[in-house]
Design a protein around this motif. Structure first.
Motif, PDB file in Angstrom:
ATOM      1  N   ILE A   1      91.073  43.838 -64.968  1.00  0.00           N
ATOM      2  CA  ILE A   1      89.449  43.058 -64.333  1.00  0.00           C
ATOM      3  C   ILE A   1      90.215  41.621 -65.045  1.00  0.00           C
ATOM      4  N   ARG A   2      90.921  41.485 -65.804  1.00  0.00           N
ATOM      5  CA  ARG A   2      91.898  39.532 -66.008  1.00  0.00           C
ATOM      6  C   ARG A   2      91.722  39.873 -63.979  1.00  0.00           C
ATOM      7  N   LEU A   3      92.919  40.760 -63.493  1.00  0.00           N
ATOM      8  CA  LEU A   3      93.422  40.613 -62.650  1.00  0.00           C
ATOM      9  C   LEU A   3      92.501  40.636 -61.167  1.00  0.00           C
ATOM     10  N   ALA A   4      91.074  40.728 -61.384  1.00  0.00           N
ATOM     11  CA  ALA A   4      89.995  41.075 -60.420  1.00  0.00           C
ATOM     12  C   ALA A   4      89.176  39.902 -60.437  1.00  0.00           C
ATOM     13  N   PHE A   5      89.147  39.178 -61.805  1.00  0.00           N
ATOM     14  CA  PHE A   5      88.824  37.861 -62.206  1.00  0.00           C
ATOM     15  C   PHE A   5      89.684  36.992 -61.396  1.00  0.00           C
ATOM     16  N   ASN A   6      90.743  36.251 -61.426  1.00  0.00           N
ATOM     17  CA  ASN A   6      91.967  36.324 -60.888  1.00  0.00           C
ATOM     18  C   ASN A   6      91.785  35.630 -59.603  1.00  0.00           C
ATOM     19  N   ILE A   7      91.724  36.941 -59.023  1.00  0.00           N
ATOM     20  CA  ILE A   7      91.510  36.989 -57.790  1.00  0.00           C
ATOM     21  C   ILE A   7      90.740  36.609 -57.484  1.00  0.00           C
ATOM     22  N   THR A   8      89.387  36.854 -57.470  1.00  0.00           N
ATOM     23  CA  THR A   8      87.656  36.242 -57.586  1.00  0.00           C
ATOM     24  C   THR A   8      88.039  34.882 -57.627  1.00  0.00           C
ATOM     25  N   ILE A   9      88.319  34.388 -58.585  1.00  0.00           N
ATOM     26  CA  ILE A   9      88.481  32.675 -58.529  1.00  0.00           C
ATOM     27  C   ILE A   9      89.235  31.829 -57.170  1.00  0.00           C
ATOM     28  N   ILE A  10      90.858  33.186 -56.887  1.00  0.00           N
ATOM     29  CA  ILE A  10      91.065  32.594 -56.192  1.00  0.00           C
ATOM     30  C   ILE A  10      90.356  32.074 -54.850  1.00  0.00           C
ATOM     31  N   VAL A  11      89.685  33.803 -54.352  1.00  0.00           N
ATOM     32  CA  VAL A  11      88.790  33.807 -53.390  1.00  0.00           C
ATOM     33  C   VAL A  11      87.714  32.722 -53.065  1.00  0.00           C
ATOM     34  N   LEU A  12      87.529  32.232 -54.402  1.00  0.00           N
ATOM     35  CA  LEU A  12      86.209  31.186 -54.726  1.00  0.00           C
ATOM     36  C   LEU A  12      86.730  29.924 -53.790  1.00  0.00           C
ATOM     37  N   ILE A  13      88.051  29.452 -54.777  1.00  0.00           N
ATOM     38  CA  ILE A  13      88.405  28.376 -54.636  1.00  0.00           C
ATOM     39  C   ILE A  13      89.277  28.573 -52.734  1.00  0.00           C
ATOM     40  N   ILE A  14      90.224  29.289 -52.353  1.00  0.00           N
ATOM     41  CA  ILE A  14      90.402  28.376 -50.828  1.00  0.00           C
ATOM     42  C   ILE A  14      88.702  28.996 -50.243  1.00  0.00           C
ATOM     43  N   GLY A  15      87.311  29.559 -50.476  1.00  0.00           N
ATOM     44  CA  GLY A  15      85.983  29.537 -50.158  1.00  0.00           C
ATOM     45  C   GLY A  15      86.112  28.204 -50.093  1.00  0.00           C
ATOM     46  N   LEU A  16      86.543  27.578 -51.688  1.00  0.00           N
ATOM     47  CA  LEU A  16      85.956  26.206 -51.349  1.00  0.00           C
ATOM     48  C   LEU A  16      86.256  24.981 -50.463  1.00  0.00           C
ATOM     49  N   PHE A  17      88.044  24.884 -50.459  1.00  0.00           N
ATOM     50  CA  PHE A  17      88.350  24.338 -49.546  1.00  0.00           C
ATOM     51  C   PHE A  17      87.865  23.945 -48.383  1.00  0.00           C
ATOM     52  N   VAL A  18      87.895  25.645 -47.792  1.00  0.00           N
ATOM     53  CA  VAL A  18      87.473  26.061 -47.102  1.00  0.00           C
ATOM     54  C   VAL A  18      85.744  24.772 -45.990  1.00  0.00           C
ATOM     55  N   GLY A  19      84.739  25.081 -47.327  1.00  0.00           N
ATOM     56  CA  GLY A  19      83.860  24.852 -46.985  1.00  0.00           C
ATOM     57  C   GLY A  19      83.800  22.866 -47.532  1.00  0.00           C
ATOM     58  N   ILE A  20      84.853  22.270 -48.200  1.00  0.00           N
ATOM     59  CA  ILE A  20      84.825  21.249 -48.233  1.00  0.00           C
ATOM     60  C   ILE A  20      85.452  20.367 -46.710  1.00  0.00           C
ATOM     61  N   PHE A  21      86.664  20.856 -46.025  1.00  0.00           N
ATOM     62  CA  PHE A  21      87.292  21.187 -44.519  1.00  0.00           C
ATOM     63  C   PHE A  21      86.323  21.292 -43.440  1.00  0.00           C
ATOM     64  N   ARG A  22      85.352  22.069 -43.488  1.00  0.00           N
ATOM     65  CA  ARG A  22      84.358  22.396 -42.731  1.00  0.00           C
ATOM     66  C   ARG A  22      83.239  21.599 -42.581  1.00  0.00           C
ATOM     67  N   THR A  23      82.470  21.006 -43.746  1.00  0.00           N
ATOM     68  CA  THR A  23      81.464  20.126 -44.209  1.00  0.00           C
ATOM     69  C   THR A  23      81.897  18.778 -43.712  1.00  0.00           C
ATOM     70  N   ILE A  24      84.099  18.109 -43.842  1.00  0.00           N
ATOM     71  CA  ILE A  24      84.072  16.648 -43.446  1.00  0.00           C
ATOM     72  C   ILE A  24      84.352  16.807 -41.935  1.00  0.00           C
ATOM     73  N   SER A  25      85.019  18.279 -41.775  1.00  0.00           N
ATOM     74  CA  SER A  25      84.900  17.777 -40.004  1.00  0.00           C
ATOM     75  C   SER A  25      83.247  17.961 -38.977  1.00  0.00           C
ATOM     76  N   GLU A  26      82.277  18.511 -39.655  1.00  0.00           N
ATOM     77  CA  GLU A  26      81.635  18.682 -38.346  1.00  0.00           C
ATOM     78  C   GLU A  26      80.451  17.458 -39.646  1.00  0.00           C
ATOM     79  N   LEU A  27      80.864  16.700 -40.120  1.00  0.00           N
ATOM     80  CA  LEU A  27      80.562  15.605 -40.281  1.00  0.00           C
ATOM     81  C   LEU A  27      79.656  14.874 -38.894  1.00  0.00           C
ATOM     82  N   GLY A  28      80.591  14.812 -38.110  1.00  0.00           N
ATOM     83  CA  GLY A  28      80.313  14.102 -36.789  1.00  0.00           C
ATOM     84  C   GLY A  28      79.442  14.424 -36.106  1.00  0.00           C
TER      85      GLY A  28
END
Length: 138
Positions: free
Chosen positions: A14-41
């Motif tokens: 369970i700890r491993l599954a939640f750690n992987i989930t948090i990592i995936v969510l953080i990566i998704g967050l960074f991708v979302g922030i990057f896309r939001t900034i890049s699409e500001l134009g």
């Protein structure tokens, strides 16, 4: 003896599954922030400002939902349980996001707005009630 071993393996999994989930969510967050900034134009280059602004609002609201999910998973590690108030906050953020998206698309009538608002207020009321019935800290 076997039950303790199986329980320990289960907790580690369970700890491993939640750690992987948090990592995936953080990566998704960074991708979302990057896309939001890049699409500001797009706000300036779209055929209408409304289309660009709609995309910007959609991206920002989605980021807020992802932030709330990350907070829920991290809170699970701190307390070894899911707290209802945190899950209600995630749900409130998601419902407000969906409401705003429908509002920007112009799909809502007067009664739809009333029912969405009633649902949001009900969730906020449930969040307030959950605050008063929170388990004491250990």
């Amino acid at each position: 003896m076997v039950q303790g071993f199986v329980s320990k393996i289960y907790k580690q999994f369970i700890r491993l599954a939640f750690n992987i989930t948090i990592i995936v969510l953080i990566i998704g967050l960074f991708v979302g922030i990057f896309r939001t900034i890049s699409e500001l134009g797009l706000t300036f280059t779209e055929a209408t400002v409304r289309l660009g602004f709609k995309e910007l609002v959609t991206n920002v609201l989605s980021l807020i939902v992802v932030l709330e999910l990350i907070r829920a998973f991290i809170d699970f590690f701190e307390h070894e349980r899911f707290r209802v108030d945190i899950l209600l906050e995630v749900l409130i953020a998601f419902v407000i996001r969906e409401f705003m998206l429908h509002l920007f698309e112009g799909k809502l009538s007067g009664m739809d707005v009333f029912f969405w608002s009633f649902g949001i207020v009900s969730l906020i009321g449930a969040r307030a009630v959950s605050f008063f019935y929170r388990a004491p800290k250990a």
